[in-house]
Design an enzyme around this catalytic site. Structure first.
Site, PDB file in Angstrom:
ATOM      1  N   CYS A 121       0.852  -1.185   0.000  1.00 38.33           N
ATOM      2  CA  CYS A 121       0.000   0.000   0.000  1.00 38.33           C
ATOM      3  C   CYS A 121       0.886   1.233   0.000  1.00 38.33           C
ATOM      4  O   CYS A 121       2.071   1.154   0.325  1.00 38.33           O
ATOM      5  CB  CYS A 121      -0.909   0.018   1.227  1.00 38.33           C
ATOM      6  SG  CYS A 121      -2.324   1.126   1.036  1.00 38.33           S
ATOM      7  N   CYS A 123      -0.148   4.167   1.656  1.00 36.22           N
ATOM      8  CA  CYS A 123      -0.569   5.142   2.678  1.00 36.22           C
ATOM      9  C   CYS A 123       0.493   5.457   3.735  1.00 36.22           C
ATOM     10  O   CYS A 123       0.538   6.560   4.252  1.00 36.22           O
ATOM     11  CB  CYS A 123      -1.881   4.745   3.318  1.00 36.22           C
ATOM     12  SG  CYS A 123      -1.829   3.201   4.238  1.00 36.22           S
ATOM     13  N   LYS A 196     -12.423  -4.920   2.136  1.00 34.39           N
ATOM     14  CA  LYS A 196     -11.850  -4.075   3.175  1.00 34.39           C
ATOM     15  C   LYS A 196     -12.770  -2.876   3.370  1.00 34.39           C
ATOM     16  O   LYS A 196     -13.007  -2.102   2.440  1.00 34.39           O
ATOM     17  CB  LYS A 196     -10.454  -3.620   2.771  1.00 34.39           C
ATOM     18  CG  LYS A 196      -9.816  -2.704   3.800  1.00 34.39           C
ATOM     19  CD  LYS A 196      -8.381  -2.379   3.445  1.00 34.39           C
ATOM     20  CE  LYS A 196      -7.779  -1.450   4.463  1.00 34.39           C
ATOM     21  NZ  LYS A 196      -6.396  -1.076   4.115  1.00 34.39           N
ATOM     22  N   ARG A 206      -3.451   3.440  12.402  1.00 32.89           N
ATOM     23  CA  ARG A 206      -3.028   4.676  11.725  1.00 32.89           C
ATOM     24  C   ARG A 206      -2.110   5.498  12.612  1.00 32.89           C
ATOM     25  O   ARG A 206      -1.209   6.163  12.121  1.00 32.89           O
ATOM     26  CB  ARG A 206      -4.254   5.468  11.266  1.00 32.89           C
ATOM     27  CG  ARG A 206      -4.955   4.724  10.134  1.00 32.89           C
ATOM     28  CD  ARG A 206      -6.145   5.458   9.596  1.00 32.89           C
ATOM     29  NE  ARG A 206      -6.882   4.586   8.669  1.00 32.89           N
ATOM     30  CZ  ARG A 206      -8.079   4.846   8.185  1.00 32.89           C
ATOM     31  NH1 ARG A 206      -8.687   5.973   8.523  1.00 32.89           N
ATOM     32  NH2 ARG A 206      -8.671   4.003   7.367  1.00 32.89           N
ATOM     33  N   GLU A 234     -16.626  -7.787  -4.681  1.00 33.57           N
ATOM     34  CA  GLU A 234     -15.189  -7.471  -4.578  1.00 33.57           C
ATOM     35  C   GLU A 234     -14.364  -8.756  -4.574  1.00 33.57           C
ATOM     36  O   GLU A 234     -13.323  -8.856  -5.218  1.00 33.57           O
ATOM     37  CB  GLU A 234     -14.902  -6.692  -3.284  1.00 33.57           C
ATOM     38  CG  GLU A 234     -15.250  -5.204  -3.337  1.00 33.57           C
ATOM     39  CD  GLU A 234     -14.244  -4.378  -4.136  1.00 33.57           C
ATOM     40  OE1 GLU A 234     -13.265  -4.933  -4.672  1.00 33.57           O
ATOM     41  OE2 GLU A 234     -14.438  -3.148  -4.229  1.00 33.57           O
ATOM     42  N   LYS A 249     -11.933  -7.723   6.127  1.00 36.00           N
ATOM     43  CA  LYS A 249     -11.309  -6.883   7.132  1.00 36.00           C
ATOM     44  C   LYS A 249     -12.186  -5.681   7.432  1.00 36.00           C
ATOM     45  O   LYS A 249     -12.636  -5.049   6.479  1.00 36.00           O
ATOM     46  CB  LYS A 249      -9.948  -6.421   6.589  1.00 36.00           C
ATOM     47  CG  LYS A 249      -9.226  -5.460   7.477  1.00 36.00           C
ATOM     48  CD  LYS A 249      -7.965  -4.991   6.812  1.00 36.00           C
ATOM     49  CE  LYS A 249      -7.407  -3.886   7.676  1.00 36.00           C
ATOM     50  NZ  LYS A 249      -6.451  -3.086   6.992  1.00 36.00           N
ATOM     51  N   SER A 275      -6.486  -3.521  14.480  1.00 36.91           N
ATOM     52  CA  SER A 275      -5.936  -2.786  15.625  1.00 36.91           C
ATOM     53  C   SER A 275      -6.988  -2.341  16.629  1.00 36.91           C
ATOM     54  O   SER A 275      -6.809  -2.469  17.840  1.00 36.91           O
ATOM     55  CB  SER A 275      -5.143  -1.581  15.118  1.00 36.91           C
ATOM     56  OG  SER A 275      -5.961  -0.730  14.330  1.00 36.91           O
ATOM     57  N   TYR A 314      -3.019  -9.297  16.209  1.00 39.16           N
ATOM     58  CA  TYR A 314      -1.983  -8.794  17.121  1.00 39.16           C
ATOM     59  C   TYR A 314      -1.903  -9.652  18.376  1.00 39.16           C
ATOM     60  O   TYR A 314      -0.961  -9.526  19.151  1.00 39.16           O
ATOM     61  CB  TYR A 314      -2.279  -7.328  17.482  1.00 39.16           C
ATOM     62  CG  TYR A 314      -2.348  -6.446  16.249  1.00 39.16           C
ATOM     63  CD1 TYR A 314      -1.182  -5.978  15.648  1.00 39.16           C
ATOM     64  CD2 TYR A 314      -3.568  -6.136  15.652  1.00 39.16           C
ATOM     65  CE1 TYR A 314      -1.242  -5.208  14.498  1.00 39.16           C
ATOM     66  CE2 TYR A 314      -3.642  -5.372  14.498  1.00 39.16           C
ATOM     67  CZ  TYR A 314      -2.473  -4.911  13.926  1.00 39.16           C
ATOM     68  OH  TYR A 314      -2.528  -4.166  12.771  1.00 39.16           O
TER      69      TYR A 314
HETATM   70  C1  PBG Z   1      -3.018   0.007   4.816  1.00 36.45           C
HETATM   71  C2  PBG Z   1      -3.567  -0.809   5.903  1.00 36.45           C
HETATM   72  C3  PBG Z   1      -4.387  -0.432   6.975  1.00 36.45           C
HETATM   73  C4  PBG Z   1      -4.536  -1.553   7.786  1.00 36.45           C
HETATM   74  C5  PBG Z   1      -3.864  -2.588   7.155  1.00 36.45           C
HETATM   75  N1  PBG Z   1      -3.287  -2.115   5.990  1.00 36.45           N
HETATM   76  C6  PBG Z   1      -4.917   0.891   7.378  1.00 36.45           C
HETATM   77  C7  PBG Z   1      -5.940   1.584   6.608  1.00 36.45           C
HETATM   78  O1  PBG Z   1      -6.452   1.130   5.590  1.00 36.45           O
HETATM   79  O2  PBG Z   1      -6.229   2.695   7.036  1.00 36.45           O
HETATM   80  C8  PBG Z   1      -5.289  -1.622   9.084  1.00 36.45           C
HETATM   81  C9  PBG Z   1      -4.820  -2.660  10.039  1.00 36.45           C
HETATM   82  C10 PBG Z   1      -5.313  -2.500  11.424  1.00 36.45           C
HETATM   83  O3  PBG Z   1      -6.107  -1.623  11.783  1.00 36.45           O
HETATM   84  O4  PBG Z   1      -4.870  -3.323  12.246  1.00 36.45           O
HETATM   85  N2  PBG Z   1      -3.899   0.489   3.874  1.00 36.45           N
END
Ligand code: PBG
Length: 331
Positions: A121, A123, A196, A206, A234, A249, A275, A314
Protein backbone atom coordinates in the site's frame (compact mmCIF):
# COMPACT_ATOMS: atom_id res chain seq x y z
CA UNK A 1 -38.63 -36.43 15.50
CA UNK A 2 -36.83 -36.05 18.72
CA UNK A 3 -38.27 -33.94 21.41
CA UNK A 4 -37.64 -33.25 25.04
CA UNK A 5 -37.45 -35.21 27.28
CA UNK A 6 -36.03 -37.83 24.88
CA UNK A 7 -33.67 -35.24 23.43
CA UNK A 8 -31.51 -33.45 25.96
CA UNK A 9 -28.80 -31.36 24.35
CA UNK A 10 -27.26 -30.78 27.76
CA UNK A 11 -26.13 -34.45 27.84
CA UNK A 12 -23.14 -33.72 25.64
CA UNK A 13 -22.27 -30.68 27.72
CA UNK A 14 -22.25 -32.51 31.00
CA UNK A 15 -18.51 -33.27 31.17
CA UNK A 16 -15.36 -31.65 29.90
CA UNK A 17 -14.37 -34.74 27.91
CA UNK A 18 -17.74 -34.78 26.14
CA UNK A 19 -17.61 -31.09 25.39
CA UNK A 20 -14.21 -31.43 23.86
CA UNK A 21 -15.28 -34.52 21.89
CA UNK A 22 -18.04 -32.62 20.09
CA UNK A 23 -16.25 -29.30 19.71
CA UNK A 24 -16.67 -28.11 16.14
CA UNK A 25 -14.03 -25.41 15.87
CA UNK A 26 -10.46 -25.44 17.07
CA UNK A 27 -8.06 -22.56 16.97
CA UNK A 28 -4.50 -23.48 15.99
CA UNK A 29 -1.29 -21.52 16.08
CA UNK A 30 -0.73 -22.56 12.47
CA UNK A 31 -3.79 -20.47 11.47
CA UNK A 32 -2.23 -17.25 12.71
CA UNK A 33 -0.35 -14.41 11.06
CA UNK A 34 1.40 -11.81 13.23
CA UNK A 35 1.60 -8.19 12.03
CA UNK A 36 4.92 -6.43 12.49
CA UNK A 37 5.70 -2.72 12.32
CA UNK A 38 9.18 -1.88 11.15
CA UNK A 39 10.53 1.64 11.15
CA UNK A 40 13.41 3.09 9.22
CA UNK A 41 15.64 3.97 12.16
CA UNK A 42 18.11 2.28 14.45
CA UNK A 43 18.32 1.26 18.07
CA UNK A 44 14.66 1.78 18.76
CA UNK A 45 11.76 -0.26 20.09
CA UNK A 46 8.67 1.81 20.79
CA UNK A 47 5.37 0.66 22.19
CA UNK A 48 2.29 1.84 20.34
CA UNK A 49 0.26 3.74 22.89
CA UNK A 50 -3.17 2.53 21.81
CA UNK A 51 -1.96 -1.05 21.32
CA UNK A 52 -0.36 -2.19 24.59
CA UNK A 53 2.08 -5.04 23.94
CA UNK A 54 2.62 -4.11 20.28
CA UNK A 55 5.80 -2.31 19.29
CA UNK A 56 7.46 -0.58 16.37
CA UNK A 57 10.91 -1.99 15.75
CA UNK A 58 13.83 -0.32 14.06
CA UNK A 59 15.52 -2.48 11.44
CA UNK A 60 18.36 -3.50 13.74
CA UNK A 61 16.05 -4.47 16.62
CA UNK A 62 13.68 -6.59 14.59
CA UNK A 63 15.50 -9.88 15.07
CA UNK A 64 14.65 -10.19 18.78
CA UNK A 65 10.99 -10.05 17.96
CA UNK A 66 11.26 -12.41 15.01
CA UNK A 67 13.09 -14.99 17.13
CA UNK A 68 10.20 -14.86 19.56
CA UNK A 69 7.55 -15.24 16.85
CA UNK A 70 9.38 -18.11 15.26
CA UNK A 71 10.02 -19.97 18.51
CA UNK A 72 6.31 -19.77 19.32
CA UNK A 73 5.54 -21.65 16.11
CA UNK A 74 3.67 -18.80 14.44
CA UNK A 75 4.00 -19.62 10.74
CA UNK A 76 3.83 -16.15 9.19
CA UNK A 77 4.28 -12.44 9.69
CA UNK A 78 2.84 -9.54 7.71
CA UNK A 79 5.12 -6.51 7.47
CA UNK A 80 4.22 -2.84 7.63
CA UNK A 81 6.90 -0.23 7.06
CA UNK A 82 7.20 3.25 8.49
CA UNK A 83 9.64 5.23 6.34
CA UNK A 84 11.76 8.14 7.49
CA UNK A 85 10.51 10.37 4.69
CA UNK A 86 7.16 10.61 2.99
CA UNK A 87 6.33 12.31 -0.30
CA UNK A 88 3.40 12.94 -2.64
CA UNK A 89 3.98 9.80 -4.67
CA UNK A 90 4.93 7.40 -1.88
CA UNK A 91 8.42 6.67 -3.28
CA UNK A 92 9.46 4.87 -0.11
CA UNK A 93 6.97 2.10 -0.90
CA UNK A 94 8.83 0.97 -4.02
CA UNK A 95 12.36 2.02 -3.10
CA UNK A 96 14.58 -1.09 -3.43
CA UNK A 97 16.34 0.15 -0.28
CA UNK A 98 13.11 1.03 1.49
CA UNK A 99 12.27 -0.05 5.00
CA UNK A 100 10.28 -3.19 4.12
CA UNK A 101 12.74 -4.18 1.41
CA UNK A 102 15.54 -3.91 3.99
CA UNK A 103 13.65 -5.80 6.66
CA UNK A 104 12.82 -8.86 4.56
CA UNK A 105 16.36 -10.23 4.02
CA UNK A 106 17.14 -9.67 7.71
CA UNK A 107 14.19 -11.88 8.59
CA UNK A 108 14.69 -14.52 5.92
CA UNK A 109 18.39 -14.95 6.66
CA UNK A 110 17.62 -15.71 10.29
CA UNK A 111 14.41 -17.68 9.79
CA UNK A 112 14.13 -18.99 6.23
CA UNK A 113 11.03 -21.03 7.11
CA UNK A 114 9.04 -18.12 8.49
CA UNK A 115 6.60 -16.99 5.82
CA UNK A 116 7.04 -13.29 5.12
CA UNK A 117 3.96 -11.56 3.76
CA UNK A 118 4.11 -7.86 2.92
CA UNK A 119 1.31 -5.34 3.04
CA UNK A 120 1.35 -3.53 -0.30
CA UNK A 121 0.00 0.00 0.00
CA UNK A 122 1.11 3.60 -0.37
CA UNK A 123 -0.57 5.14 2.68
CA UNK A 124 2.39 4.80 5.04
CA UNK A 125 4.62 6.44 2.42
CA UNK A 126 2.52 9.32 1.09
CA UNK A 127 2.63 12.76 2.68
CA UNK A 128 -1.16 13.03 2.26
CA UNK A 129 -1.71 9.63 3.89
CA UNK A 130 -3.95 8.23 1.14
CA UNK A 131 -3.55 4.76 -0.34
CA UNK A 132 -3.28 6.04 -3.90
CA UNK A 133 -1.92 8.88 -6.01
CA UNK A 134 -3.75 12.14 -5.49
CA UNK A 135 -4.49 14.00 -8.72
CA UNK A 136 -6.57 17.18 -8.54
CA UNK A 137 -7.74 16.34 -5.05
CA UNK A 138 -9.02 12.86 -5.87
CA UNK A 139 -7.44 9.41 -5.62
CA UNK A 140 -6.48 8.36 -9.14
CA UNK A 141 -7.14 4.66 -9.50
CA UNK A 142 -5.34 3.74 -12.68
CA UNK A 143 -2.20 5.75 -12.10
CA UNK A 144 -1.88 4.12 -8.71
CA UNK A 145 -1.87 0.59 -10.13
CA UNK A 146 1.57 0.85 -11.63
CA UNK A 147 3.06 2.03 -8.33
CA UNK A 148 1.39 -0.75 -6.39
CA UNK A 149 2.61 -3.38 -8.82
CA UNK A 150 6.11 -1.92 -8.62
CA UNK A 151 5.94 -2.03 -4.83
CA UNK A 152 4.89 -5.70 -4.86
CA UNK A 153 7.71 -6.66 -7.24
CA UNK A 154 10.27 -4.83 -5.10
CA UNK A 155 9.09 -6.75 -2.02
CA UNK A 156 9.44 -10.06 -3.81
CA UNK A 157 12.86 -9.09 -5.15
CA UNK A 158 13.85 -8.50 -1.54
CA UNK A 159 12.63 -12.01 -0.66
CA UNK A 160 8.94 -11.72 0.32
CA UNK A 161 7.02 -15.00 0.09
CA UNK A 162 3.60 -13.46 -0.49
CA UNK A 163 2.22 -9.99 -1.22
CA UNK A 164 -0.97 -8.51 0.19
CA UNK A 165 -2.38 -5.47 -1.62
CA UNK A 166 -4.49 -3.46 0.86
CA UNK A 167 -5.22 -0.25 -1.04
CA UNK A 168 -8.68 -1.12 -2.49
CA UNK A 169 -7.97 0.32 -5.95
CA UNK A 170 -9.89 -1.46 -8.73
CA UNK A 171 -7.70 -3.75 -10.79
CA UNK A 172 -4.73 -3.92 -8.41
CA UNK A 173 -4.75 -7.72 -8.20
CA UNK A 174 -4.59 -8.08 -11.99
CA UNK A 175 -1.88 -5.41 -12.21
CA UNK A 176 0.12 -7.09 -9.45
CA UNK A 177 -0.24 -10.59 -10.94
CA UNK A 178 0.86 -9.31 -14.32
CA UNK A 179 3.88 -7.50 -12.91
CA UNK A 180 4.95 -10.48 -10.79
CA UNK A 181 4.63 -12.86 -13.74
CA UNK A 182 6.52 -10.49 -16.02
CA UNK A 183 9.34 -10.45 -13.47
CA UNK A 184 9.35 -14.26 -13.37
CA UNK A 185 7.60 -14.64 -10.01
CA UNK A 186 4.85 -17.00 -11.16
CA UNK A 187 4.84 -18.84 -7.88
CA UNK A 188 4.42 -15.92 -5.51
CA UNK A 189 0.84 -15.90 -4.20
CA UNK A 190 -1.33 -12.82 -3.78
CA UNK A 191 -3.34 -12.38 -0.59
CA UNK A 192 -5.89 -9.73 -1.56
CA UNK A 193 -7.50 -7.45 1.01
CA UNK A 194 -10.68 -7.94 -1.01
CA UNK A 195 -13.51 -6.88 1.27
CA UNK A 196 -11.85 -4.08 3.18
CA UNK A 197 -14.31 -1.76 4.86
CA UNK A 198 -13.89 1.96 5.64
CA UNK A 199 -13.71 1.23 9.34
CA UNK A 200 -13.15 3.23 12.50
CA UNK A 201 -11.48 0.09 13.88
CA UNK A 202 -8.26 1.05 12.03
CA UNK A 203 -7.68 4.02 14.34
CA UNK A 204 -4.81 2.61 16.41
CA UNK A 205 -3.06 1.24 13.30
CA UNK A 206 -3.03 4.68 11.73
CA UNK A 207 -1.40 6.06 14.84
CA UNK A 208 1.14 3.22 14.71
CA UNK A 209 1.87 3.59 11.00
CA UNK A 210 1.51 7.38 10.91
CA UNK A 211 -0.94 7.00 8.04
CA UNK A 212 -3.88 9.20 8.99
CA UNK A 213 -5.25 10.80 5.79
CA UNK A 214 -4.35 14.50 5.80
CA UNK A 215 -7.59 15.42 4.04
CA UNK A 216 -10.90 13.64 3.59
CA UNK A 217 -11.26 9.96 4.39
CA UNK A 218 -10.96 6.58 2.67
CA UNK A 219 -14.62 6.14 1.77
CA UNK A 220 -14.05 6.61 -1.95
CA UNK A 221 -12.02 3.40 -2.05
CA UNK A 222 -12.69 1.34 1.08
CA UNK A 223 -16.13 -0.27 1.35
CA UNK A 224 -19.26 1.00 3.05
CA UNK A 225 -19.69 -1.02 6.28
CA UNK A 226 -23.38 -1.40 5.42
CA UNK A 227 -22.74 -3.60 2.36
CA UNK A 228 -22.25 -7.35 2.23
CA UNK A 229 -23.42 -8.19 -1.29
CA UNK A 230 -20.88 -5.70 -2.60
CA UNK A 231 -18.24 -7.50 -0.54
CA UNK A 232 -18.98 -10.67 -2.47
CA UNK A 233 -18.57 -8.76 -5.74
CA UNK A 234 -15.19 -7.47 -4.58
CA UNK A 235 -14.12 -10.99 -3.70
CA UNK A 236 -15.41 -12.42 -6.97
CA UNK A 237 -13.53 -9.74 -8.86
CA UNK A 238 -10.28 -10.38 -7.01
CA UNK A 239 -10.54 -14.12 -7.63
CA UNK A 240 -11.08 -13.43 -11.33
CA UNK A 241 -8.01 -11.16 -11.33
CA UNK A 242 -5.86 -13.90 -9.84
CA UNK A 243 -5.98 -13.63 -6.05
CA UNK A 244 -4.84 -16.82 -4.31
CA UNK A 245 -6.33 -15.94 -0.92
CA UNK A 246 -8.97 -13.30 -0.19
CA UNK A 247 -9.43 -11.31 2.98
CA UNK A 248 -12.28 -9.81 4.93
CA UNK A 249 -11.31 -6.88 7.13
CA UNK A 250 -12.07 -6.03 9.94
CA UNK A 251 -13.14 -9.38 11.39
CA UNK A 252 -15.38 -9.09 14.41
CA UNK A 253 -18.01 -6.69 13.07
CA UNK A 254 -17.99 -8.55 9.73
CA UNK A 255 -18.44 -12.20 10.71
CA UNK A 256 -21.49 -12.39 8.45
CA UNK A 257 -19.37 -11.32 5.50
CA UNK A 258 -16.80 -14.01 6.31
CA UNK A 259 -19.59 -16.60 6.48
CA UNK A 260 -21.13 -15.47 3.18
CA UNK A 261 -17.73 -15.53 1.52
CA UNK A 262 -17.08 -19.03 2.89
CA UNK A 263 -20.42 -20.26 1.56
CA UNK A 264 -19.96 -18.62 -1.84
CA UNK A 265 -16.35 -19.39 -2.74
CA UNK A 266 -13.93 -22.25 -2.27
CA UNK A 267 -10.81 -20.05 -2.13
CA UNK A 268 -8.94 -19.79 1.21
CA UNK A 269 -10.20 -16.90 3.32
CA UNK A 270 -8.22 -14.71 5.68
CA UNK A 271 -9.74 -12.40 8.27
CA UNK A 272 -7.93 -9.43 9.82
CA UNK A 273 -8.61 -8.96 13.53
CA UNK A 274 -7.60 -5.29 13.33
CA UNK A 275 -5.94 -2.79 15.63
CA UNK A 276 -9.16 -1.32 17.04
CA UNK A 277 -10.47 -4.77 17.90
CA UNK A 278 -7.23 -5.44 19.76
CA UNK A 279 -7.32 -2.07 21.53
CA UNK A 280 -10.86 -2.59 22.81
CA UNK A 281 -9.98 -5.92 24.37
CA UNK A 282 -6.72 -4.61 25.88
CA UNK A 283 -8.38 -1.55 27.39
CA UNK A 284 -11.19 -3.55 28.98
CA UNK A 285 -8.72 -6.17 30.24
CA UNK A 286 -6.49 -3.52 31.78
CA UNK A 287 -9.47 -2.30 33.76
CA UNK A 288 -10.19 -5.84 34.86
CA UNK A 289 -13.58 -5.64 33.16
CA UNK A 290 -13.18 -8.79 31.06
CA UNK A 291 -11.07 -11.94 31.30
CA UNK A 292 -8.59 -11.19 28.55
CA UNK A 293 -7.59 -14.74 27.67
CA UNK A 294 -11.17 -15.98 27.51
CA UNK A 295 -12.32 -13.01 25.47
CA UNK A 296 -9.48 -13.29 22.96
CA UNK A 297 -9.96 -17.03 22.50
CA UNK A 298 -13.70 -16.55 22.12
CA UNK A 299 -13.31 -13.83 19.50
CA UNK A 300 -10.75 -15.70 17.44
CA UNK A 301 -12.66 -18.98 17.64
CA UNK A 302 -15.73 -17.09 16.39
CA UNK A 303 -13.75 -15.71 13.47
CA UNK A 304 -12.69 -19.22 12.57
CA UNK A 305 -16.20 -20.60 13.08
CA UNK A 306 -17.51 -17.92 10.71
CA UNK A 307 -15.30 -19.44 8.03
CA UNK A 308 -11.83 -17.91 8.15
CA UNK A 309 -8.92 -20.26 7.42
CA UNK A 310 -6.29 -17.70 8.33
CA UNK A 311 -6.46 -15.04 11.05
CA UNK A 312 -4.19 -12.03 11.10
CA UNK A 313 -4.05 -10.88 14.71
CA UNK A 314 -1.98 -8.79 17.12
CA UNK A 315 -2.91 -11.42 19.73
CA UNK A 316 -0.97 -14.14 17.83
CA UNK A 317 1.94 -14.36 20.28
CA UNK A 318 -0.18 -14.57 23.40
CA UNK A 319 -2.55 -17.06 21.76
CA UNK A 320 0.37 -19.23 20.63
CA UNK A 321 1.63 -19.24 24.23
CA UNK A 322 -1.77 -20.18 25.64
CA UNK A 323 -2.22 -22.97 23.11
CA UNK A 324 1.28 -24.33 23.67
CA UNK A 325 0.82 -24.55 27.42
CA UNK A 326 -2.77 -25.81 27.31
CA UNK A 327 -4.06 -22.64 28.96
CA UNK A 328 -6.86 -22.57 26.44
CA UNK A 329 -8.29 -25.81 27.87
CA UNK A 330 -11.08 -25.52 30.36
CA UNK A 331 -10.29 -26.99 33.71
C1 PBG B 1 -3.02 0.01 4.82
C2 PBG B 1 -3.57 -0.81 5.90
C3 PBG B 1 -4.39 -0.43 6.98
C4 PBG B 1 -4.54 -1.55 7.79
C5 PBG B 1 -3.86 -2.59 7.16
N1 PBG B 1 -3.29 -2.12 5.99
C6 PBG B 1 -4.92 0.89 7.38
C7 PBG B 1 -5.94 1.58 6.61
O1 PBG B 1 -6.45 1.13 5.59
O2 PBG B 1 -6.23 2.70 7.04
C8 PBG B 1 -5.29 -1.62 9.08
C9 PBG B 1 -4.82 -2.66 10.04
C10 PBG B 1 -5.31 -2.50 11.42
O3 PBG B 1 -6.11 -1.62 11.78
O4 PBG B 1 -4.87 -3.32 12.25
N2 PBG B 1 -3.90 0.49 3.87
Amino acid sequence: MSYFPRLRLRRLRSARVLRSLVRETELNTRDLVYPLFVEESSGRIREIESMPGIFRYSLDRLSEEIDDVSSLGIPAVILFGIPEQKDEVGSGAYDPNGVVQSAIPRIKERHPDLLVITDVCLCEYTSHGHCGLVVDGTIDNDRTLELLAKTAVSHVQAGADMVAPSDMMDGRVAATRQALDAAGYHNIPILAYSAKFASAFYGPFREAAESVPQFGDRRSYQMDPANSREALREIEQDIAEGADIVMVKPALAYLDVIRQARDSFSIPIAAYNVSGEYALVKAAAQHGWVDEKQVVLEILTAVKRAGADIIITYHAKEVARWLATGQNEER
